[in-house]
Design an enzyme around this catalytic site. Structure first.
Site, PDB file in Angstrom:
ATOM      1  N   PRO A   9      -8.862  -0.122  -6.569  1.00 34.32           N
ATOM      2  CA  PRO A   9      -7.963  -1.043  -7.259  1.00 34.32           C
ATOM      3  C   PRO A   9      -7.675  -2.334  -6.498  1.00 34.32           C
ATOM      4  O   PRO A   9      -7.480  -2.329  -5.281  1.00 34.32           O
ATOM      5  CB  PRO A   9      -6.682  -0.232  -7.449  1.00 34.32           C
ATOM      6  CG  PRO A   9      -6.796   0.940  -6.560  1.00 34.32           C
ATOM      7  CD  PRO A   9      -8.255   1.207  -6.367  1.00 34.32           C
ATOM      8  N   ASN A  10      -7.668  -3.407  -7.267  1.00 28.17           N
ATOM      9  CA  ASN A  10      -7.287  -4.756  -6.816  1.00 28.17           C
ATOM     10  C   ASN A  10      -8.330  -5.454  -5.949  1.00 28.17           C
ATOM     11  O   ASN A  10      -8.120  -6.598  -5.542  1.00 28.17           O
ATOM     12  CB  ASN A  10      -5.923  -4.733  -6.080  1.00 28.17           C
ATOM     13  CG  ASN A  10      -4.821  -4.212  -6.975  1.00 28.17           C
ATOM     14  OD1 ASN A  10      -4.632  -4.735  -8.078  1.00 28.17           O
ATOM     15  ND2 ASN A  10      -4.122  -3.183  -6.551  1.00 28.17           N
ATOM     16  N   ARG A  17      -5.433 -12.315  -4.340  1.00 24.87           N
ATOM     17  CA  ARG A  17      -4.465 -11.350  -3.808  1.00 24.87           C
ATOM     18  C   ARG A  17      -4.220 -11.590  -2.306  1.00 24.87           C
ATOM     19  O   ARG A  17      -5.168 -11.609  -1.505  1.00 24.87           O
ATOM     20  CB  ARG A  17      -5.064  -9.978  -4.098  1.00 24.87           C
ATOM     21  CG  ARG A  17      -5.123  -9.038  -2.987  1.00 24.87           C
ATOM     22  CD  ARG A  17      -5.781  -7.755  -3.345  1.00 24.87           C
ATOM     23  NE  ARG A  17      -4.873  -6.705  -3.032  1.00 24.87           N
ATOM     24  CZ  ARG A  17      -5.246  -5.524  -2.538  1.00 24.87           C
ATOM     25  NH1 ARG A  17      -6.510  -5.238  -2.377  1.00 24.87           N
ATOM     26  NH2 ARG A  17      -4.354  -4.635  -2.251  1.00 24.87           N
ATOM     27  N   TYR A  22      -6.279 -10.669   2.974  1.00 23.83           N
ATOM     28  CA  TYR A  22      -7.628 -10.312   2.513  1.00 23.83           C
ATOM     29  C   TYR A  22      -8.602 -11.491   2.463  1.00 23.83           C
ATOM     30  O   TYR A  22      -9.762 -11.303   2.112  1.00 23.83           O
ATOM     31  CB  TYR A  22      -7.529  -9.648   1.120  1.00 23.83           C
ATOM     32  CG  TYR A  22      -6.712  -8.373   1.146  1.00 23.83           C
ATOM     33  CD1 TYR A  22      -7.178  -7.248   1.813  1.00 23.83           C
ATOM     34  CD2 TYR A  22      -5.462  -8.306   0.525  1.00 23.83           C
ATOM     35  CE1 TYR A  22      -6.434  -6.078   1.873  1.00 23.83           C
ATOM     36  CE2 TYR A  22      -4.698  -7.135   0.568  1.00 23.83           C
ATOM     37  CZ  TYR A  22      -5.192  -6.030   1.245  1.00 23.83           C
ATOM     38  OH  TYR A  22      -4.447  -4.877   1.304  1.00 23.83           O
ATOM     39  N   ASN A  74     -14.557   1.313  -0.341  1.00 24.17           N
ATOM     40  CA  ASN A  74     -13.195   0.872  -0.061  1.00 24.17           C
ATOM     41  C   ASN A  74     -12.316   1.416  -1.185  1.00 24.17           C
ATOM     42  O   ASN A  74     -12.238   0.822  -2.261  1.00 24.17           O
ATOM     43  CB  ASN A  74     -13.108  -0.656   0.002  1.00 24.17           C
ATOM     44  CG  ASN A  74     -11.708  -1.116   0.390  1.00 24.17           C
ATOM     45  OD1 ASN A  74     -10.769  -0.317   0.410  1.00 24.17           O
ATOM     46  ND2 ASN A  74     -11.570  -2.398   0.695  1.00 24.17           N
ATOM     47  N   ALA A  77      -5.854   1.257  -2.366  1.00 21.35           N
ATOM     48  CA  ALA A  77      -4.597   2.021  -2.263  1.00 21.35           C
ATOM     49  C   ALA A  77      -4.808   3.520  -2.445  1.00 21.35           C
ATOM     50  O   ALA A  77      -4.025   4.333  -1.923  1.00 21.35           O
ATOM     51  CB  ALA A  77      -3.590   1.496  -3.281  1.00 21.35           C
ATOM     52  N   GLU A  98     -16.155   4.693   4.932  1.00 23.00           N
ATOM     53  CA  GLU A  98     -14.884   4.150   4.445  1.00 23.00           C
ATOM     54  C   GLU A  98     -14.704   2.749   5.039  1.00 23.00           C
ATOM     55  O   GLU A  98     -14.832   2.580   6.259  1.00 23.00           O
ATOM     56  CB  GLU A  98     -13.754   5.078   4.923  1.00 23.00           C
ATOM     57  CG  GLU A  98     -12.355   4.590   4.614  1.00 23.00           C
ATOM     58  CD  GLU A  98     -11.260   5.442   5.282  1.00 23.00           C
ATOM     59  OE1 GLU A  98     -11.578   6.204   6.230  1.00 23.00           O
ATOM     60  OE2 GLU A  98     -10.103   5.318   4.875  1.00 23.00           O
ATOM     61  N   HIS A 100     -12.209  -0.773   5.145  1.00 20.55           N
ATOM     62  CA  HIS A 100     -10.998  -1.522   4.782  1.00 20.55           C
ATOM     63  C   HIS A 100     -11.119  -2.922   5.339  1.00 20.55           C
ATOM     64  O   HIS A 100     -11.481  -3.101   6.521  1.00 20.55           O
ATOM     65  CB  HIS A 100      -9.744  -0.838   5.326  1.00 20.55           C
ATOM     66  CG  HIS A 100      -9.568   0.534   4.763  1.00 20.55           C
ATOM     67  ND1 HIS A 100      -9.182   0.750   3.469  1.00 20.55           N
ATOM     68  CD2 HIS A 100      -9.814   1.753   5.304  1.00 20.55           C
ATOM     69  CE1 HIS A 100      -9.184   2.046   3.237  1.00 20.55           C
ATOM     70  NE2 HIS A 100      -9.567   2.670   4.332  1.00 20.55           N
ATOM     71  N   ARG A 107      -0.552  -1.996   9.833  1.00 17.97           N
ATOM     72  CA  ARG A 107       0.259  -2.303   8.652  1.00 17.97           C
ATOM     73  C   ARG A 107       1.338  -1.226   8.398  1.00 17.97           C
ATOM     74  O   ARG A 107       1.690  -0.494   9.302  1.00 17.97           O
ATOM     75  CB  ARG A 107      -0.670  -2.526   7.457  1.00 17.97           C
ATOM     76  CG  ARG A 107      -1.625  -3.715   7.713  1.00 17.97           C
ATOM     77  CD  ARG A 107      -2.495  -4.014   6.524  1.00 17.97           C
ATOM     78  NE  ARG A 107      -1.705  -4.444   5.382  1.00 17.97           N
ATOM     79  CZ  ARG A 107      -2.202  -4.515   4.132  1.00 17.97           C
ATOM     80  NH1 ARG A 107      -3.460  -4.203   3.895  1.00 17.97           N
ATOM     81  NH2 ARG A 107      -1.428  -4.911   3.149  1.00 17.97           N
TER      82      ARG A 107
HETATM   83  C1  DQA Z   1      -7.388  -2.005   1.779  1.00 13.54           C
HETATM   84  C2  DQA Z   1      -6.147  -1.494   2.503  1.00 13.54           C
HETATM   85  C3  DQA Z   1      -5.275  -0.663   1.570  1.00 13.54           C
HETATM   86  O1  DQA Z   1      -4.115  -0.204   2.248  1.00 13.54           O
HETATM   87  C4  DQA Z   1      -4.830  -1.490   0.391  1.00 13.54           C
HETATM   88  O2  DQA Z   1      -4.094  -0.711  -0.520  1.00 13.54           O
HETATM   89  C5  DQA Z   1      -5.959  -2.178  -0.289  1.00 13.54           C
HETATM   90  C6  DQA Z   1      -7.031  -2.744   0.512  1.00 13.54           C
HETATM   91  C7  DQA Z   1      -8.222  -2.959   2.671  1.00 13.54           C
HETATM   92  O3  DQA Z   1      -9.350  -3.224   2.272  1.00 13.54           O
HETATM   93  O4  DQA Z   1      -7.753  -3.442   3.685  1.00 13.54           O
HETATM   94  O5  DQA Z   1      -5.950  -2.362  -1.507  1.00 13.54           O
HETATM   95  O6  DQA Z   1      -8.199  -0.889   1.461  1.00 13.54           O
END
Ligand code: DQA
Length: 149
Positions: A9-10, A17, A22, A74, A77, A98, A100, A107
């Site tokens: 998501p997102n 965002r 990011y 990735n 959330a 994985e 990020h 964080r």
């Molecule tokens: C994320 C880190 C997550 O905590 C967050 O919810 C994201 C992006 C990152 O790429 O840093 O949506 O996965």
């Protein structure tokens, strides 16, 4: 070699965002960067992004039936909440890295749990978008070694 680049998501609103976290590059920029890298490495990449947990589970299961060799993932959330997604990754047994974009360890407390880490072959955090290409390079080596054994 076929690699699925899966985003939660997102991630589709990268650039819009929280750019201070990011960055300013868009999701489209991300796909272009990865496509170019994969081409250089002679790896086939497929992309999928969803804002929905079950869709991500479906995509992981589909990867198994499609013969995908590795997943760059990735989960965004859902990293911090989803047993279903972790079960899917473990269930299909496809080597998964994985990724990020941000340095999650620096964080909020609620981001310190990752259900995916335990089922991933590697975790890459805080390297920005470059982390996706690093994950592809890792998978090329990892899958190559597995095939030699
Ligand atoms: C994320 C880190 C997550 O905590 C967050 O919810 C994201 C992006 C990152 O790429 O840093 O949506 O996965």
């Amino acid at each position: 070699m076929k690699i699925l680049v899966l985003n939660g998501p997102n991630i589709n609103i990268l650039g819009i965002r929280e750019p201070e976290i990011y960055g300013r590059q868009s999701y489209k920029d991300l796909l272009k960067m990865i496509s170019e890298h994969a081409e250089e490495k002679s790896v086939a990449v497929e992309f999928y992004q969803s804002n929905h947990e079950g869709d991500l589970v479906d995509a992981i299961q589909k990867a198994y039936f499609d013969g995908v060799d590795g997943i760059v993932f990735n989960p965004a959330a859902y990293t911090h909440t989803s047993v279903a997604i972790a079960d899917a990754v473990k269930g299909v047994g496809i080597p998964t890295v994985e990724v990020h974009i941000s340095e999650v360890s620096e964080r909020e407390a609620f981001r310190q749990v990752s259900y995916i880490r335990a089922v991933a072959v590697k975790t890459i955090c805080g390297h920005g978008l470059a982390g996706y290409n690093e994950a592809i390079d890792f998978l090329i080596d990892h899958i190559g070694e597995k095939n030699e054994a």
